[in-house]
Design a protein around this motif. Structure first.
Motif, mmCIF file in Angstrom:
data_model
loop_
_atom_site.group_PDB
_atom_site.id
_atom_site.type_symbol
_atom_site.label_atom_id
_atom_site.label_comp_id
_atom_site.label_asym_id
_atom_site.label_seq_id
_atom_site.Cartn_x
_atom_site.Cartn_y
_atom_site.Cartn_z
ATOM 1 N N GLU A 238 -8.738 16.761 -9.432
ATOM 2 C CA GLU A 238 -8.360 15.917 -10.551
ATOM 3 C C GLU A 238 -6.898 15.496 -10.539
ATOM 4 O OE1 GLU A 238 -9.783 18.847 -13.306
ATOM 5 O OE2 GLU A 238 -11.303 17.474 -14.044
ATOM 6 N N ASP A 239 -6.036 16.257 -9.836
ATOM 7 C CA ASP A 239 -4.612 15.959 -9.860
ATOM 8 C C ASP A 239 -4.185 14.959 -8.798
ATOM 9 O OD1 ASP A 239 -4.285 17.687 -11.943
ATOM 10 O OD2 ASP A 239 -3.764 19.403 -10.681
ATOM 11 N N ASN A 240 -5.116 14.481 -7.967
ATOM 12 C CA ASN A 240 -4.744 13.512 -6.940
ATOM 13 C C ASN A 240 -4.273 12.221 -7.588
ATOM 14 O OD1 ASN A 240 -5.609 15.426 -5.158
ATOM 15 N ND2 ASN A 240 -6.693 13.973 -3.861
ATOM 16 N N ALA A 241 -3.100 11.778 -7.180
ATOM 17 C CA ALA A 241 -2.499 10.589 -7.780
ATOM 18 C C ALA A 241 -2.933 9.344 -7.021
ATOM 19 C CB ALA A 241 -0.979 10.702 -7.760
ATOM 20 N N VAL A 242 -2.997 8.238 -7.724
ATOM 21 C CA VAL A 242 -3.284 6.957 -7.111
ATOM 22 C C VAL A 242 -1.963 6.285 -6.773
ATOM 23 C CG1 VAL A 242 -4.310 4.694 -7.462
ATOM 24 C CG2 VAL A 242 -5.462 6.717 -8.349
ATOM 25 N N ALA A 243 -1.815 5.834 -5.547
ATOM 26 C CA ALA A 243 -0.569 5.223 -5.106
ATOM 27 C C ALA A 243 -0.577 3.728 -5.412
ATOM 28 C CB ALA A 243 -0.377 5.493 -3.619
ATOM 29 N N CYS A 244 0.228 2.976 -4.685
ATOM 30 C CA CYS A 244 0.423 1.547 -4.947
ATOM 31 C C CYS A 244 -0.663 0.737 -4.260
ATOM 32 C CB CYS A 244 1.794 1.122 -4.450
ATOM 33 S SG CYS A 244 3.127 2.224 -4.972
ATOM 34 N N PHE A 245 -1.837 0.733 -4.816
ATOM 35 C CA PHE A 245 -2.956 0.091 -4.158
ATOM 36 C C PHE A 245 -3.073 -1.375 -4.539
ATOM 37 C CE2 PHE A 245 -4.772 4.531 -4.183
ATOM 38 C CZ PHE A 245 -4.601 4.718 -2.825
ATOM 39 N N VAL A 246 -3.676 -2.154 -3.627
ATOM 40 C CA VAL A 246 -3.987 -3.558 -3.868
ATOM 41 C C VAL A 246 -5.471 -3.744 -3.578
ATOM 42 C CG1 VAL A 246 -3.572 -5.946 -3.180
ATOM 43 C CG2 VAL A 246 -1.667 -4.325 -3.251
ATOM 44 N N ASP A 247 -6.222 -4.223 -4.569
ATOM 45 C CA ASP A 247 -7.657 -4.421 -4.403
ATOM 46 C C ASP A 247 -7.921 -5.467 -3.324
ATOM 47 O OD1 ASP A 247 -10.418 -5.451 -4.959
ATOM 48 O OD2 ASP A 247 -10.291 -4.002 -6.596
ATOM 49 N N ARG A 416 5.809 0.053 8.105
ATOM 50 C CA ARG A 416 6.407 0.203 6.770
ATOM 51 C C ARG A 416 5.665 -0.729 5.829
ATOM 52 N NH1 ARG A 416 12.438 -0.988 6.846
ATOM 53 N NH2 ARG A 416 11.649 -3.053 7.445
ATOM 54 N N TRP A 417 5.166 -0.180 4.733
ATOM 55 C CA TRP A 417 4.410 -0.980 3.773
ATOM 56 C C TRP A 417 5.354 -1.772 2.874
ATOM 57 C CZ3 TRP A 417 0.072 -1.671 5.672
ATOM 58 C CH2 TRP A 417 -0.692 -0.639 6.217
ATOM 59 N N LEU A 418 4.995 -3.014 2.624
ATOM 60 C CA LEU A 418 5.727 -3.881 1.710
ATOM 61 C C LEU A 418 4.927 -4.176 0.454
ATOM 62 C CD1 LEU A 418 7.070 -6.442 4.359
ATOM 63 C CD2 LEU A 418 8.227 -4.416 3.435
ATOM 64 N N ASN A 419 3.616 -4.155 0.571
ATOM 65 C CA ASN A 419 2.737 -4.431 -0.569
ATOM 66 C C ASN A 419 1.450 -3.649 -0.359
ATOM 67 O OD1 ASN A 419 1.675 -5.544 -2.884
ATOM 68 N ND2 ASN A 419 1.057 -7.455 -1.910
ATOM 69 N N GLY A 420 1.215 -2.662 -1.216
ATOM 70 C CA GLY A 420 0.074 -1.787 -1.028
ATOM 71 C C GLY A 420 0.475 -0.536 -0.262
ATOM 72 N N ALA A 421 -0.498 0.313 0.025
ATOM 73 C CA ALA A 421 -0.229 1.576 0.707
ATOM 74 C C ALA A 421 -1.552 2.144 1.202
ATOM 75 C CB ALA A 421 0.450 2.562 -0.243
ATOM 76 N N THR A 422 -1.491 3.202 2.015
ATOM 77 C CA THR A 422 -2.678 3.960 2.397
ATOM 78 C C THR A 422 -2.593 5.339 1.765
ATOM 79 O OG1 THR A 422 -1.594 4.730 4.419
ATOM 80 C CG2 THR A 422 -2.962 2.757 4.585
ATOM 81 N N GLU A 423 -3.747 5.912 1.491
ATOM 82 C CA GLU A 423 -3.825 7.250 0.918
ATOM 83 C C GLU A 423 -5.005 7.974 1.542
ATOM 84 O OE1 GLU A 423 -2.731 9.611 -0.770
ATOM 85 O OE2 GLU A 423 -1.013 8.937 -1.931
ATOM 86 N N GLN A 424 -5.332 9.149 1.015
ATOM 87 C CA GLN A 424 -6.429 9.933 1.563
ATOM 88 C C GLN A 424 -7.740 9.145 1.533
ATOM 89 O OE1 GLN A 424 -6.785 14.162 0.786
ATOM 90 N NE2 GLN A 424 -4.891 14.091 -0.367
#
Length: 479
Positions: A238-247, A416-424
């Motif tokens: 439940e504590d996993n954070a959502v990063a800077c995602f772009v749909d 290097r990300w400029l818009n959006g990111a990757t996560e688990q």
């Protein structure tokens, strides 16, 4: 949950020279993408998908009760203990890797008895028995079956009691690609189903006695997270954070089309279930062979490949939309391992099933990238629909005693990300670039860091180099 930074852009830029040289300049190949609709009809039709139904619908069980039939009695495991729940809050050994651990295997007591003692009901052409297993509070579930004997004509149909219309049917012949030998026994993993209960309908045709069967469930994989619904078991992730995602639906139509080659998938590896991302690739023959690129740390053995279930089109129809769950198509049936390399964190598979319509076989390029090349990432992450990221290729690097260092011959492309990111969950997703209106895969996501700020994102990612992996992949991608 934020993860420790493995390296920094500033450190990387201070070490070594900026020059980047092609690794295999004498063998540069670029292959355009192929839409499934452009395949010859016989090859497109071979993709998959023969709908299955139960021979005895569970809603009909009460009608049989007067004739002595019983509603299936599920074998119920105890809830996960406090210690087992606590495991899900511990940091993994390599937290920068982008696969996500969602399930753990649990031993199942063999209390079913012999097949001839099961409750069999007559149906057209033979008889059926319905068996079930439950792991309380699981968000997804699948079983490891031990197959002693499955005579010709016997059929297994897997389903969840809350959705008996979604059925996955197998015979001994169709199970063959998924059967592996473990400790002298033939085993296979059932399809992954939503919810905490797995059911199977076993059909025995006329002329075969139930005691000719030898079948049991040894383990259940209890998933605490369903990446397709966002459901998470209380006290786990439940504590996993959502990063800077772009749909993905907010990307351009051209990039959205490329996303049709990307799928989320689940595998079981040494009693742990993971989800990762992979990419369907075209080959120089453009023949629709379902070659699937992902990371070695997601699928590293033939046994793990047999457990693969892929999920396609988990994406919204419009930017800001919320219909992704209605669009998902899945393909069970596992995969065949073709080649894998730990150093480059790259694996190539051949999927046994893909959706019958709508997928794209991605184009690819094995050329080296110039510094500053604009790139994109298309991937799945955490519990969100398909995501999109834009960034810049910084340089190639390798790991030394001092950490990641710049090396033109290094095995990783640093982004290097400029818009959006990757996560688990993004592990195994592709690194893309665009050139003269064409789009090419050029790497496989291995690991990265979370963004600590979204204005702009400062996360970075490492992709296994496609140009260095190409000699391994060439027999299939450029035969």
């Amino acid at each position: 949950m934020k993860y420790p930074v493995l390296f920094s852009i500033s450190t990387l830029l201070l070490i070594g020279s900026l020059s980047v040289l092609p690794v295999y300049a004498a063998d540069i190949t670029q292959v355009d993408g192929l839409e499934q609709a452009d395949l010859p009809p016989n090859e497109a039709a071979a993709a998959w998908e023969v709908p299955a139904t139960l021979r005895l619908d569970p809603t009909d069980f009460p009608k049989h009760a007067g004739r002595g039939a019983l509603v299936p009695q599920d074998i119920v495991l105890p809830p996960l203990s406090a210690a087992e729940l606590q495991q899900w809050q511990q940091t993994a050994d390599e937290p920068q890797q982008r696969r996500t651990r969602i399930g753990m295997s649990r031993a199942v007591p063999n209390t079913l008895g012999e097949p001839d003692t099961w409750q069999w009901l007559a149906v057209e052409g033979g008889q059926v028995a319905h068996l079930g297993w439950r792991s309380p509070d699981a968000k997804r579930i699948r079983g490891q079956f031990v197959l002693g004997n499955l005579p010709a004509g016997v059929e297994l149909r897997f389903y969840a009691p809350h959705d008996p219309q979604q059925v996955y049917a197998y015979t001994h012949d169709t199970l063959k690609p998924q059967i592996i030998q473990q400790a002298g026994e033939a085993t296979f993993w059932s399809p992954s189903l939503a919810g905490d209960t797995l059911r199977v309908e076993i059909f025995v045709p006329e002329g075969i006695a139930p005691d000719a069967l030898a079948l049991r469930v040894a383990k259940l994989s209890h998933s605490v997270l369903d990446p397709l619904t966002g459901a998470v078991q209380r006290g786990t992730l439940e504590d996993n954070a959502v990063a800077c995602f772009v749909d993905m639906a907010c990307a351009t139509p051209e990039w959205q089309l490329r996303g049709s080659s990307t799928a989320l998938f689940l595998v079981v590896n040494e009693d742990i279930e993971y989800f990762c991302t992979g990419e369907l690739l075209n080959n120089t023959r453009a023949d629709g062979k379902p070659y699937f690129l992902t990371a070695n740390h997601c699928v590293d053995t033939a046994a793990v490949a047999t457990t693969l279930n892929s999920f396609w089109f988990y994406e919204n129809s419009s930017c800001g939309g919320s219909d992704a769950r209605d669009k998902v198509r899945r393909a069970d049936g596992g995969a065949t391992l073709l080649v894998t390399d730990k150093t480059l964190d790259t694996t190539l598979l051949s999927l046994n099933k893909i959706p019958a319509q709508g997928v794209l076989f991605a184009g690819w390029s094995n050329r080296a990238l110039p510094s500053g090349q604009a790139i994109a990432g298309i991937h799945h992450a955490l519990t969100l629909p398909k995501q999109f990221a834009l960034g810049t290729f910084v340089d190639y690097g390798t790991f030394a005693a001092s950490g990641l260092v710049r090396d033109p011959q290094g095995e990783f492309a640093v982004v290097r990300w400029l818009n959006g990111a990757t996560e688990q969950g993004a592990s195994g997703s592709a690194l893309w670039f665009e050139e003269q209106g064409k789009y090419y895969v050029n790497g496989v996501l291995s690991r990265g860091t979370s963004s600590s700020s979204c204005e702009p994102p400062d996360g970075i990612a490492l992709y296994g180099r496609f140009d260095q992996a190409y000699p391994l992949l060439k027999p299939w991608l450029s035969p």
